[in-house]
Design an enzyme around this catalytic site. Sequence first.
Site, PDB file in Angstrom:
ATOM      1  N   HIS A 132      10.658   7.344  -4.997  1.00 54.18           N
ATOM      2  CA  HIS A 132      10.230   7.371  -3.527  1.00 54.18           C
ATOM      3  C   HIS A 132      11.219   7.229  -2.930  1.00 54.18           C
ATOM      4  CE1 HIS A 132       6.724   5.600  -5.461  1.00 54.18           C
ATOM      5  NE2 HIS A 132       5.854   5.694  -4.521  1.00 54.18           N
ATOM      6  N   LYS A 136      11.827   2.955   1.346  1.00 57.55           N
ATOM      7  CA  LYS A 136      10.509   1.855  -0.307  1.00 57.55           C
ATOM      8  C   LYS A 136      11.250   0.762  -0.035  1.00 57.55           C
ATOM      9  CE  LYS A 136       7.291   2.135  -3.268  1.00 57.55           C
ATOM     10  NZ  LYS A 136       6.949   0.974  -2.591  1.00 57.55           N
TER      11      LYS A 136
HETATM   12  N1  LIG Z   1      -1.633   1.627  -1.596  1.00 53.56           N
HETATM   13  C1  LIG Z   1      -1.481   3.216  -1.370  1.00 53.56           C
HETATM   14  O1  LIG Z   1      -1.945   3.965  -1.364  1.00 53.56           O
HETATM   15  C2  LIG Z   1      -0.003   3.361  -0.335  1.00 53.56           C
HETATM   16  C3  LIG Z   1       0.988   2.456  -0.376  1.00 53.56           C
HETATM   17  N2  LIG Z   1       2.030   2.199   0.931  1.00 53.56           N
HETATM   18  C4  LIG Z   1       2.466   0.650   0.862  1.00 53.56           C
HETATM   19  O2  LIG Z   1       2.292   0.627   2.881  1.00 53.56           O
HETATM   20  C5  LIG Z   1       3.208  -0.202   2.314  1.00 53.56           C
HETATM   21  C6  LIG Z   1       3.925   0.672   4.237  1.00 53.56           C
HETATM   22  O3  LIG Z   1       4.649   1.537   3.494  1.00 53.56           O
HETATM   23  P1  LIG Z   1       4.833   2.256   5.046  1.00 53.56           P
HETATM   24  O4  LIG Z   1       4.082   2.483   5.857  1.00 53.56           O
HETATM   25  O5  LIG Z   1       5.934   3.699   4.456  1.00 53.56           O
HETATM   26  O6  LIG Z   1       6.411   1.111   5.381  1.00 53.56           O
HETATM   27  P2  LIG Z   1       6.755   1.127   6.591  1.00 53.56           P
HETATM   28  O7  LIG Z   1       8.320  -0.108   6.654  1.00 53.56           O
HETATM   29  O8  LIG Z   1       7.407   2.359   7.516  1.00 53.56           O
HETATM   30  O9  LIG Z   1       6.237   0.269   7.361  1.00 53.56           O
HETATM   31  C7  LIG Z   1       4.782  -1.339   7.828  1.00 53.56           C
HETATM   32  C8  LIG Z   1       5.162  -1.335   9.237  1.00 53.56           C
HETATM   33  O10 LIG Z   1       4.929  -3.000   8.798  1.00 53.56           O
HETATM   34  C9  LIG Z   1       5.179  -3.627   9.475  1.00 53.56           C
HETATM   35  N3  LIG Z   1       5.489  -4.512  10.025  1.00 53.56           N
HETATM   36  C10 LIG Z   1       5.468  -6.404   9.226  1.00 53.56           C
HETATM   37  N4  LIG Z   1       6.014  -7.005   9.269  1.00 53.56           N
HETATM   38  C11 LIG Z   1       4.155  -7.554   9.684  1.00 53.56           C
HETATM   39  C12 LIG Z   1       3.843  -8.204  10.427  1.00 53.56           C
HETATM   40  N5  LIG Z   1       4.317  -9.766   9.916  1.00 53.56           N
HETATM   41  N6  LIG Z   1       3.018  -8.274  11.017  1.00 53.56           N
HETATM   42  C13 LIG Z   1       2.260  -7.463  11.261  1.00 53.56           C
HETATM   43  N7  LIG Z   1       3.325  -5.581  10.875  1.00 53.56           N
HETATM   44  C14 LIG Z   1       4.118  -5.907  10.464  1.00 53.56           C
HETATM   45  C15 LIG Z   1       6.407  -3.111   9.851  1.00 53.56           C
HETATM   46  O11 LIG Z   1       7.423  -3.315  11.162  1.00 53.56           O
HETATM   47  P3  LIG Z   1       8.628  -4.233  11.085  1.00 53.56           P
HETATM   48  O12 LIG Z   1       9.027  -1.927  11.077  1.00 53.56           O
HETATM   49  O13 LIG Z   1       8.925  -3.897  12.772  1.00 53.56           O
HETATM   50  O14 LIG Z   1       9.242  -4.172  10.152  1.00 53.56           O
HETATM   51  C16 LIG Z   1       6.461  -1.998  10.064  1.00 53.56           C
HETATM   52  O15 LIG Z   1       6.241  -1.337  10.900  1.00 53.56           O
HETATM   53  C17 LIG Z   1       4.142  -0.419   2.061  1.00 53.56           C
HETATM   54  O16 LIG Z   1       4.144  -1.779   1.194  1.00 53.56           O
HETATM   55  C18 LIG Z   1       4.080   0.878   0.513  1.00 53.56           C
HETATM   56  O17 LIG Z   1       4.279   0.105  -0.807  1.00 53.56           O
HETATM   57  C19 LIG Z   1       2.627   3.117   1.503  1.00 53.56           C
HETATM   58  C20 LIG Z   1       2.197   4.658   1.395  1.00 53.56           C
HETATM   59  C21 LIG Z   1       0.878   4.677   0.661  1.00 53.56           C
HETATM   60  O1  LIG Z   2       6.167   3.502  -0.176  1.00 56.37           O
HETATM   61  C1  LIG Z   2       5.882   4.297  -0.177  1.00 56.37           C
HETATM   62  O2  LIG Z   2       5.609   5.112   0.310  1.00 56.37           O
HETATM   63  C2  LIG Z   2       4.485   4.564  -1.119  1.00 56.37           C
HETATM   64  N1  LIG Z   2       3.782   3.709  -1.976  1.00 56.37           N
HETATM   65  C3  LIG Z   2       3.114   3.006  -2.665  1.00 56.37           C
HETATM   66  C4  LIG Z   2       3.319   2.468  -3.822  1.00 56.37           C
HETATM   67  O3  LIG Z   2       4.279   1.837  -4.048  1.00 56.37           O
HETATM   68  O4  LIG Z   2       2.843   3.410  -5.283  1.00 56.37           O
HETATM   69  C5  LIG Z   2       2.310   4.499  -3.232  1.00 56.37           C
HETATM   70  C6  LIG Z   2       2.766   5.771  -2.652  1.00 56.37           C
HETATM   71  O5  LIG Z   2       3.399   5.469  -3.938  1.00 56.37           O
HETATM   72  C7  LIG Z   2       4.338   5.963  -1.566  1.00 56.37           C
END
Ligand SMILES: NC(=O)C1=CN([C@@H]2O[C@H](COP(=O)(O)OP(=O)(O)OC[C@H]3O[C@@H](n4cnc5c(N)ncnc54)[C@H](OP(=O)(O)O)[C@@H]3O)[C@@H](O)[C@H]2O)C=CC1
Ligand SMILES: O=C(O)C1=N[C@H](C(=O)O)C[C@H](O)C1
Length: 243
Positions: A132, A136
């Site tokens: 990744h 991440k």
């Molecule tokens: N299941 C799936 O298909 C996928 C899952 N994911 C998962 O999704 C999650 C987010 O990924 P990603 O978007 O890349 O990460 P980012 O860090 O880009 O986004 C996370 C967001 O959550 C916010 N956040 C943190 N704390 C809080 C809070 N207390 N209340 C509300 N918002 C909050 C962060 O804000 P701030 O920056 O201010 O801390 C940030 O804007 C990860 O756990 C990732 O692994 C990702 C892709 C696909």
């Molecule tokens: O953090 C990410 O970017 C992603 N998170 C998910 C994971 O932890 O598997 C899904 C995807 O691979 C992207």
Amino acid sequence: MSLKICIVGAKGRMGQAIAEATEEAGHTVAAKVDQGDDLRAGIEAADAVIDFSYHTVTESVFRTAAELGKPVVCGTTGHSQEERAKLLEIAAQTPTVWAGNFSIGVNLLCYLVEKAADILPLDYNAEIVEMHHRLKKDAPSGTALMLADSVLEPRGLNHDDLRHGREGITGERTQREVGMHSLRGGDVVGDHTVIFSDVGERVELTHKASSRAIFARGAVRAAAWSVGKEPGIYGIREVLGLA
Ligand SMILES: NC(=O)C1=CN([C@@H]2O[C@H](COP(=O)(O)OP(=O)(O)OC[C@H]3O[C@@H](n4cnc5c(N)ncnc54)[C@H](OP(=O)(O)O)[C@@H]3O)[C@@H](O)[C@H]2O)C=CC1
Ligand SMILES: O=C(O)C1=N[C@H](C(=O)O)C[C@H](O)C1
């Protein structure tokens, strides 16, 4: 049916992709919740909540959604086993679709890995490799843990058989262990490979994501599916009608 969606983690990479996918599917973003915003007001304004934020946020999302009787889609990863056990109890109180990966391709990969792990004897040693982007925060990825379950269950193994990386005098590989390896760098959206190696040959099953839109579309589809469902924990296979 057009839905009002609350996005938790709205400013994040996935939050932005989910806002686009929501509009693309003809739904409306009713609330965007980030750190410091009113989570309850956001969920109250919506028909369903989609959370892709941070592992410490999930408990309050699940509790608030359950109190307000709203369905939840959770894609957040990085929960410890203890966090997960507690969250499962709360999640069961409202319709909750919870998956470490919302892409169709990865869910097909999990199915294929389950079949391979079942068909191939333990001599075909399983190792899981994920890569990744450098931003991440958790390892191994939620997807790698889904794939681990797809290897462990048909082989009668459990999480104690996972071996997270290797270093030093490790000794010979045991038949039972399943290696987990996390690579980080650049802007990789998400690559996952499961390798089954015997002496003389190996089988590799790989998925590579090149756009976050695939996860976002899956999450929005799950949100639409979740409205009106009985309280309980669902996976992406139920959403796709494969379970
Ligand atoms: N299941 C799936 O298909 C996928 C899952 N994911 C998962 O999704 C999650 C987010 O990924 P990603 O978007 O890349 O990460 P980012 O860090 O880009 O986004 C996370 C967001 O959550 C916010 N956040 C943190 N704390 C809080 C809070 N207390 N209340 C509300 N918002 C909050 C962060 O804000 P701030 O920056 O201010 O801390 C940030 O804007 C990860 O756990 C990732 O692994 C990702 C892709 C696909
Ligand atoms: O953090 C990410 O970017 C992603 N998170 C998910 C994971 O932890 O598997 C899904 C995807 O691979 C992207």
